[in-house]
Design a protein around this motif. Structure first.
Motif, mmCIF file in Angstrom:
data_model
loop_
_atom_site.group_PDB
_atom_site.id
_atom_site.type_symbol
_atom_site.label_atom_id
_atom_site.label_comp_id
_atom_site.label_asym_id
_atom_site.label_seq_id
_atom_site.Cartn_x
_atom_site.Cartn_y
_atom_site.Cartn_z
ATOM 1 N N LYS A 37 7.578 -15.442 -28.348
ATOM 2 C CA LYS A 37 8.496 -16.143 -27.451
ATOM 3 C C LYS A 37 9.542 -15.192 -26.882
ATOM 4 C CE LYS A 37 8.120 -20.821 -29.351
ATOM 5 N NZ LYS A 37 8.850 -21.960 -29.956
ATOM 6 N N VAL A 38 10.028 -14.280 -27.731
ATOM 7 C CA VAL A 38 11.011 -13.302 -27.268
ATOM 8 C C VAL A 38 10.395 -12.386 -26.220
ATOM 9 C CG1 VAL A 38 12.378 -11.287 -27.959
ATOM 10 C CG2 VAL A 38 12.423 -13.367 -29.350
ATOM 11 N N LEU A 39 9.180 -11.928 -26.460
ATOM 12 C CA LEU A 39 8.516 -11.038 -25.511
ATOM 13 C C LEU A 39 8.262 -11.751 -24.187
ATOM 14 C CD1 LEU A 39 7.394 -8.277 -24.935
ATOM 15 C CD2 LEU A 39 5.254 -8.952 -26.053
ATOM 16 N N ARG A 43 9.743 -10.559 -20.544
ATOM 17 C CA ARG A 43 8.867 -10.322 -19.396
ATOM 18 C C ARG A 43 9.333 -11.093 -18.162
ATOM 19 N NH1 ARG A 43 3.182 -10.728 -22.835
ATOM 20 N NH2 ARG A 43 3.081 -8.513 -23.445
ATOM 21 N N SER A 44 10.009 -12.208 -18.385
ATOM 22 C CA SER A 44 10.477 -13.025 -17.261
ATOM 23 C C SER A 44 11.910 -12.711 -16.830
ATOM 24 C CB SER A 44 10.396 -14.516 -17.627
ATOM 25 O OG SER A 44 9.070 -14.910 -17.871
ATOM 26 N N GLU A 49 13.564 -6.807 -13.656
ATOM 27 C CA GLU A 49 14.767 -6.307 -12.990
ATOM 28 C C GLU A 49 15.297 -5.015 -13.590
ATOM 29 O OE1 GLU A 49 17.597 -9.696 -11.873
ATOM 30 O OE2 GLU A 49 16.514 -10.497 -13.609
ATOM 31 N N GLU A 50 14.780 -4.575 -14.723
ATOM 32 C CA GLU A 50 15.326 -3.411 -15.434
ATOM 33 C C GLU A 50 15.140 -2.159 -14.574
ATOM 34 O OE1 GLU A 50 16.094 -0.158 -17.382
ATOM 35 O OE2 GLU A 50 13.921 -0.518 -17.324
ATOM 36 N N PRO A 51 16.225 -1.422 -14.263
ATOM 37 C CA PRO A 51 16.163 -0.323 -13.296
ATOM 38 C C PRO A 51 15.173 0.793 -13.628
ATOM 39 C CG PRO A 51 18.416 -1.021 -13.557
ATOM 40 C CD PRO A 51 17.631 -1.773 -14.594
ATOM 41 N N ASP A 150 18.974 -15.251 -19.338
ATOM 42 C CA ASP A 150 18.241 -16.084 -18.392
ATOM 43 C C ASP A 150 18.909 -15.987 -17.016
ATOM 44 O OD1 ASP A 150 17.503 -18.450 -16.812
ATOM 45 O OD2 ASP A 150 16.633 -19.242 -18.655
ATOM 46 N N ALA A 151 18.115 -15.720 -16.005
ATOM 47 C CA ALA A 151 18.649 -15.495 -14.660
ATOM 48 C C ALA A 151 19.465 -16.678 -14.146
ATOM 49 C CB ALA A 151 17.503 -15.199 -13.693
#
Length: 232
Positions: A37-39, A43-44, A49-51, A150-151
């Motif tokens: 669940k964490v993974l 991923r979402s 977004e990670e530079p 969470d976005a």
């Protein structure tokens, strides 16, 4: 980081229901049973977004990146923010010693020109240049590898709450220092607001390959990898 493995059991020291907030957010320790669940959450709400991930080719994360971050769960120092049963924030952290830069450079050489190897190398440079062990006169530190929210819930202090809770846990476990490499403009601004010490900056447009071209080209406003630290 060399030779990391996901163990069968997490450490005996596990916090449950560490923090309950009035807005319904609860912070718990991540255990191995939460791994999938964490993974999925990362991923979402992180890798897209990670530079370092989106700023180099291919745009997707390396499976070794995911493998390493999930291996940190066994330290008992990874946290998740929950809104009822839904994960809305994740903090991945683990132990590092004064020889961490050496290990990072060794792993970067082992993985070579892969996406993960390239990321490890800039992280090794940040580790070496920040030299927090001499700066703060410590032999070990608790290092945050990932902070993700969470976005749809950013701006609701979930990230700050996760950092404050890992600081409490770090003190309880006897860590003298907390560190964080901020690849993102936004995580760096959060560290500034929390009054963490800025100990090193690597500008992406100055981190070049052998041909003099930037290795990482993340979109604006991400301009640099900033390392922060705070005493516990």
């Amino acid at each position: 980081m060399a030779g990391y493995q996901i163990q069968e059991k997490t450490p005996a020291f596990i916090h449950k229901n560490i923090l309950s907030k009035g807005d319904g957010i609860q912070i718990d320790a991540i255990q191995l049973c939460h791994r999938d669940k964490v993974l999925d959450f990362l991923r979402s709400h992180y890798y897209l977004e990670e530079p370092l991930t989106i700023g180099s080719y291919p745009k997707e994360q390396d499976p070794e990146d995911e493998k390493f971050n999930m291996s940190q769960i066994t330290h008992g120092t990874c946290l998740m923010a929950l809104n009822e049963e839904r994960i809305v924030g994740v903090l991945i952290s683990g132990l590092k010693h004064s020889n961490e830069a050496d290990h990072l450079f060794e792993d970067a050489a082992r993985f070579g020109p892969t996406k993960w190897g390239t990321a490890l190398k800039i992280l090794a440079c940040a580790e070496r240049e920040s030299n927090v062990y001499v700066r703060y006169n410590v032999l070990k530190a608790l290092h945050i590898h990932i902070l993700a929210v969470d976005a749809q819930l950013r701006g609701h202090t979930i990230g700050a709450s996760l950092i404050e809770e890992i600081k409490k846990l770090g003190r309880h476990l006897g860590y003298p220092l907390l560190t964080l490499d901020c690849t993102s403009y936004y995580s760096a601004k959060l560290c500034e607001r929390l009054h963490m010490d800025l100990v090193n900056v690597i500008k992406y447009d100055e981190y070049l390959d052998k041909e003099g071209k930037p290795i990482f080209k993340p979109p604006p406003p991400h301009q640099s990898l900033k390392t922060y630290a705070t005493r516990l």
